[in-house]
Design a protein around this motif. Structure first.
Motif, mmCIF file in Angstrom:
data_model
loop_
_atom_site.group_PDB
_atom_site.id
_atom_site.type_symbol
_atom_site.label_atom_id
_atom_site.label_comp_id
_atom_site.label_asym_id
_atom_site.label_seq_id
_atom_site.Cartn_x
_atom_site.Cartn_y
_atom_site.Cartn_z
ATOM 1 N N PHE A 265 0.657 -1.253 0.059
ATOM 2 C CA PHE A 265 -0.157 -0.193 0.039
ATOM 3 C C PHE A 265 0.928 1.429 -0.033
ATOM 4 N N GLY A 266 2.029 1.036 0.672
ATOM 5 C CA GLY A 266 3.049 2.261 0.620
ATOM 6 C C GLY A 266 3.390 2.706 -0.950
ATOM 7 N N THR A 267 3.717 1.718 -1.841
ATOM 8 C CA THR A 267 4.029 1.764 -3.145
ATOM 9 C C THR A 267 2.734 2.268 -3.846
ATOM 10 N N ILE A 268 1.656 1.884 -3.582
ATOM 11 C CA ILE A 268 0.419 2.244 -4.572
ATOM 12 C C ILE A 268 0.180 3.841 -3.968
ATOM 13 N N HIS A 269 0.436 4.268 -2.768
ATOM 14 C CA HIS A 269 0.147 5.347 -2.291
ATOM 15 C C HIS A 269 1.240 6.463 -2.974
ATOM 16 N N GLU A 270 2.498 6.151 -2.861
ATOM 17 C CA GLU A 270 3.357 6.883 -3.389
ATOM 18 C C GLU A 270 3.130 7.219 -5.170
ATOM 19 N N GLY A 271 2.838 5.920 -5.510
ATOM 20 C CA GLY A 271 2.568 5.574 -7.159
ATOM 21 C C GLY A 271 1.286 6.670 -7.303
ATOM 22 N N GLY A 272 0.552 6.945 -6.666
ATOM 23 C CA GLY A 272 -0.553 8.081 -6.819
ATOM 24 C C GLY A 272 0.090 9.509 -6.909
ATOM 25 N N HIS A 273 0.895 9.492 -5.884
ATOM 26 C CA HIS A 273 1.414 11.053 -6.085
ATOM 27 C C HIS A 273 2.135 11.071 -7.330
ATOM 28 N N ALA A 274 2.970 10.060 -7.720
ATOM 29 C CA ALA A 274 3.752 10.072 -8.988
ATOM 30 C C ALA A 274 2.855 10.270 -10.059
ATOM 31 N N LEU A 275 1.687 9.450 -10.286
ATOM 32 C CA LEU A 275 0.992 9.893 -11.470
ATOM 33 C C LEU A 275 0.653 11.234 -11.860
ATOM 34 N N TYR A 276 0.521 11.993 -10.503
ATOM 35 C CA TYR A 276 -0.073 13.414 -10.677
ATOM 36 C C TYR A 276 1.137 14.027 -11.203
ATOM 37 N N GLU A 277 2.473 14.135 -10.755
ATOM 38 C CA GLU A 277 3.537 14.802 -11.298
ATOM 39 C C GLU A 277 3.829 14.394 -12.729
ATOM 40 N N ARG A 303 -4.173 9.072 -1.828
ATOM 41 C CA ARG A 303 -5.107 8.054 -1.026
ATOM 42 C C ARG A 303 -6.116 7.741 -2.064
ATOM 43 N N PHE A 304 -6.481 8.288 -3.000
ATOM 44 C CA PHE A 304 -7.566 7.733 -3.849
ATOM 45 C C PHE A 304 -6.814 6.176 -4.475
ATOM 46 N N TYR A 305 -5.596 6.455 -4.871
ATOM 47 C CA TYR A 305 -4.988 4.950 -5.526
ATOM 48 C C TYR A 305 -4.789 4.162 -4.599
ATOM 49 N N GLU A 306 -4.166 4.662 -3.203
ATOM 50 C CA GLU A 306 -4.075 3.654 -2.262
ATOM 51 C C GLU A 306 -5.443 3.194 -1.580
ATOM 52 N N ASN A 307 -6.306 3.774 -1.302
ATOM 53 C CA ASN A 307 -7.462 3.320 -0.570
ATOM 54 C C ASN A 307 -8.877 2.836 -1.535
#
Lengths: 505, 505
Positions: A265-277, A303-307
């Motif tokens: 879930f840490g990876t998906i969370h940070e991945g969500g940030h990355a998709l934005y940038e 959080r959208f991607y993580e949860n």
């Protein structure tokens, strides 16, 4: 002789480009220090970061910048600028004011204080000794109040801090949003606790080969559409996403050998940030617009991607085969619905960063209430531990046995980051409202997610939110995407819709 | 009012420290670009490096630096400085003159030219089309001649270039060193070729698992005493060692799945460079003294470890068990002496970087003769390919079938790096002379190496060479360590002693 507006804009853009180059250098020096840099080089690395950060500060507060901004913010001039140039001027002025309104010697003193305070906080936390940290926190609060006077504020002093992370956000608005939210969440958590049903989370806390966890993290990033040619995955103690440049957005994660959750879930969370940038309009490169518009909106994407994706049933109906292939011994006999319930187990707990989706906002509200009271002069630092325990009892029904598990758990205050915590909760609220709009505008979205086609989700977010970077303010984005201002009812509805079936309540 | 010398020294040191911080940032940005940075971010990364390199150039050519140097090089002032401060002034002045004597616009034009030329060279090499590259090379030579006039020179124009990589080295001295060397080497190679004995090198060109190759590289670095807490190992197309800071010296290597040699010897070679940088007196940090004293002395350390240690029989008598453990299928049945002969196979070949220890210097002499002739006006660029073929025939007895395998093989000239090649051969000569002294001063050294105790070797090099950094010039180092000036007879004796038994000649 007066320069033409076009000349001033050109000079400003050249200056901002140079700033962006220093930002890339500092970001890389810091990323490297937190990922693979050798231990012994850390002291010299810190000096190098210091030298480059000082030059960055000089560029961000350069007198010519003030002149250009003065010219470009003349109403008649500003009105004639393009939308992009207006936003560049607005954001540059925000950044400039934040730094330049503070006397240089006081800013330097603040840097020294917070640097020391972070070391002291680490020791105090290890020893669970709040008294050791208290004198530093008192100084930080005093200095924040001094800075707030320089920055200026509207109705509340705390507004000046909120605005730094979430432009336009105020105490008045936040009290409104959090008020109804708290009542609903506290009640829902109570129902969940009292219903007696408990998902078997033991299936997630077993030995998981780290190499396979890495493969899973890579697979999950690929699944959500992360571009590995514009980023990479590394390992750290505290996972984060960092933008080195527009085409280089790096994710880190943490592999715990006997728990799948931190890396997954840490990876998906940070991945969500990355998709934005990774989706911001490339024409913004080299300007302050080339990043997410606020902490809250950024957090809404992670959080959208993580949860809402990564802990959703449709996602796992599509991805479960991959998980079982990587971990057959652990999951071959576990039905996907049991896995889904396990990753969504709700339980009041002491530590914010380990909290589940439902109780998480309550942790934020504890911190919001306390830091607001500190800044508004309604609470003394010495009374914080007791106030913390009281709030935890009130919102979560549990009390930490010591301050390490209570008021000392987060690094933020030692770094002077007051006003930051609410972003996390705002991220949840934004995410739920975006989710509702997504479902309305893309009716078959969950069927696509079930089929592993996350591209439709990414395309929608890219188009509606990501590409704008800081061109639009958070308020503008929410209004433009969803047709209304931020409203916490989307979040409470989402919780009910998701968690009542899981707990049969 | 005149500043005190102490004040000037303090200001100079502060300025040099800042330069060292920019050097760290640029080194990291470049290391990252060559190791793990994502492909798409490369364009922006190049811009960031450009911005920081420009600031570094500004610092290195700052007018105040000229003032301080002028003051500190006044004979009466200089004479009173400590040995360390004298060396700092000497090295700072060297660096300053190299940059500041060239008009800024010509230096910028040179940077643009060599940047373009490197791209054109890549294309020309791929197409084996020297004519495409020739016009660029002509311009580079012309510009080098222009710069040499600014720098000034002694007997030969080429001396000005040699001195940049090997302070104090001249054409006169090099012709002397290379003269006897060439005669000896050409004859030895002929004897080897004609003796008919050929070690079985097929045992090295088989499938070797890349993960195991990585483990071997790590084990070899540990064996020679590389400090992984002050460095790391990564993978690149062209292996290198880079100093990020005094406590961060990174090695890269290349894993070829069906050939053990590139990673094994590439790693030891770069490890040799790293051992040098990892042992420089820490009190030199933040000054120009905190690096190896010349390209030749640096290369002596890498070649010493790669060839005189890493291709020696005692080393493998100690390390062979480790190799067999990692690659039992490949080596369990191979006697260590057969392995030793295979890694020391001698054969004239076309490509310098793939050449064996014996023929390597001949490749260098081909280049030395040609670039010296270009700079001295005795050879036209258009005639280079033919001259290359003639020299190859004369020294190595073979002729490249095309220019890609001939005159276009190396990147150096496209980057303007004339005068650099001799360093590689000088490295061999220095290494052999140091080796002779080591054997005299530490009589049991090879028995220690056989027992895997490489610490005695490292300790001797640390004490005699490494710790001095640039405090001593290359000439001083050789004299101080070995008691005499550089002498090629140590190298020729070493070749005879090592290769005659292998080939039974």
């Amino acid at each position: 002789m007066t320069q033409s507006v076009a000349d001033v804009i050109a000079k400003l853009r050249e200056h901002l480009k140079k700033i962006s180059h220093y930002q890339e250098a500092v970001a890389l020096l810091e990323w490297d220090a937190r990922t693979g840099a050798p231990r012994k080089g850390a002291g010299l690395r810190a000096q190098t970061i210091g030298t480059l950060a000082a030059e960055l500060f000089r560029l961000q507060t350069a007198p010519e910048l003030a002149e250009w901004l003065e010219r470009l913010t003349e109403p008649a001039v500003y009105a004639e600028l393009s939308q992009v140039d207006q936003a560049i001027v607005r954001e540059t002025k925000r950044d400039y004011d934040l730094l330049a309104k503070i006397p240089a010697d006081r800013f330097a003193a603040y840097k020294v204080l917070t640097s020391e305070a972070q070391s002291v906080w680490e020791e105090a936390k290890a020893a669970s000794d709040f008294a050791r940290f208290a004198p530093y926190l008192e100084q930080i609060v005093a200095m924040k109040l001094e800075f707030i006077d320089h920055w200026g504020y509207g109705e509340h002093k705390y507004d000046a801090l909120l605005d730094q992370y979430e432009p336009g956000m105020t105490v008045r608005r936040l009290d409104e949003l959090f008020g109804a939210l708290r009542t609903h969440t506290v009640a829902l958590v109570q129902e969940i606790v009292q219903c007696g049903r408990k998902p078997d989370t033991g299936i997630l806390a077993r030995p998981f080969d780290v190499g396979q966890q890495r493969a899973l993290s890579i697979a999950m990033l690929q699944r959500i559409g992360y571009d590995f040619e514009a980023g990479r995955l590394d390992e750290t103690v505290h996972p984060f996403m960092t933008t080195i440049n527009r085409y280089d957005n790096r994710v880190t994660t943490k592999f715990v050998p006997d728990d799948l959750r931190p890396s997954l879930f840490g990876t998906i969370h940070e991945g969500g940030h990355a998709l934005y940038e990774q989706a911001i309009d490339p024409s913004f490169i080299g300007t302050p617009l080339a990043t997410g518009t606020s902490m809250g909106i950024h957090e809404s994407q992670s959080r959208f991607y993580e949860n809402m994706i990564g802990r959703s049933l449709p996602f796992w109906e599509g991805a479960y085969g991959e998980l079982v292939r990587l971990f057959p011994a652990q999951f071959a006999d576990v039905p996907v619905y049991d896995f889904y319930c396990a990753i969504n187990a709700v339980e009041p707990s002491l530590i914010r960063i380990e909290a589940d989706e439902v109780t998480y906002n309550l942790h934020i509200m504890v911190r919001y209430d306390l830091e607001k009271a500190l800044i508004e002069g309604d609470l003394r630092v010495a009374d914080l531990p007791e106030a913390w325990r009281a709030k935890m009892q009130e919102y979560l029904g549990i009390v930490p046995p010591n301050d390490a598990l209570g008021v000392l758990q987060d690094v933020h205050w030692s770094g002077g980051d007051f006003g930051y915590f609410p972003s996390y909760a705002l991220g949840n609220l934004y995410a739920a409202q975006f989710r509702a709009t997504l479902q309305r505008e893309v009716p078959g979205v969950w069927e696509e997610v079930r089929r592993g086609n996350l591209g439709v989700v990414k395309a929608w977010l890219n188009e509606k939110i990501h590409r704008f970077g800081k061109l639009l303010t958070p308020g503008d984005i929410v209004q433009q995407v969803t047709g209304e201002p931020l409203d916490a009812r989307y979040w409470t509805a989402y919780l009910d819709e998701k968690y009542r079936p899981i707990y049969g309540i």
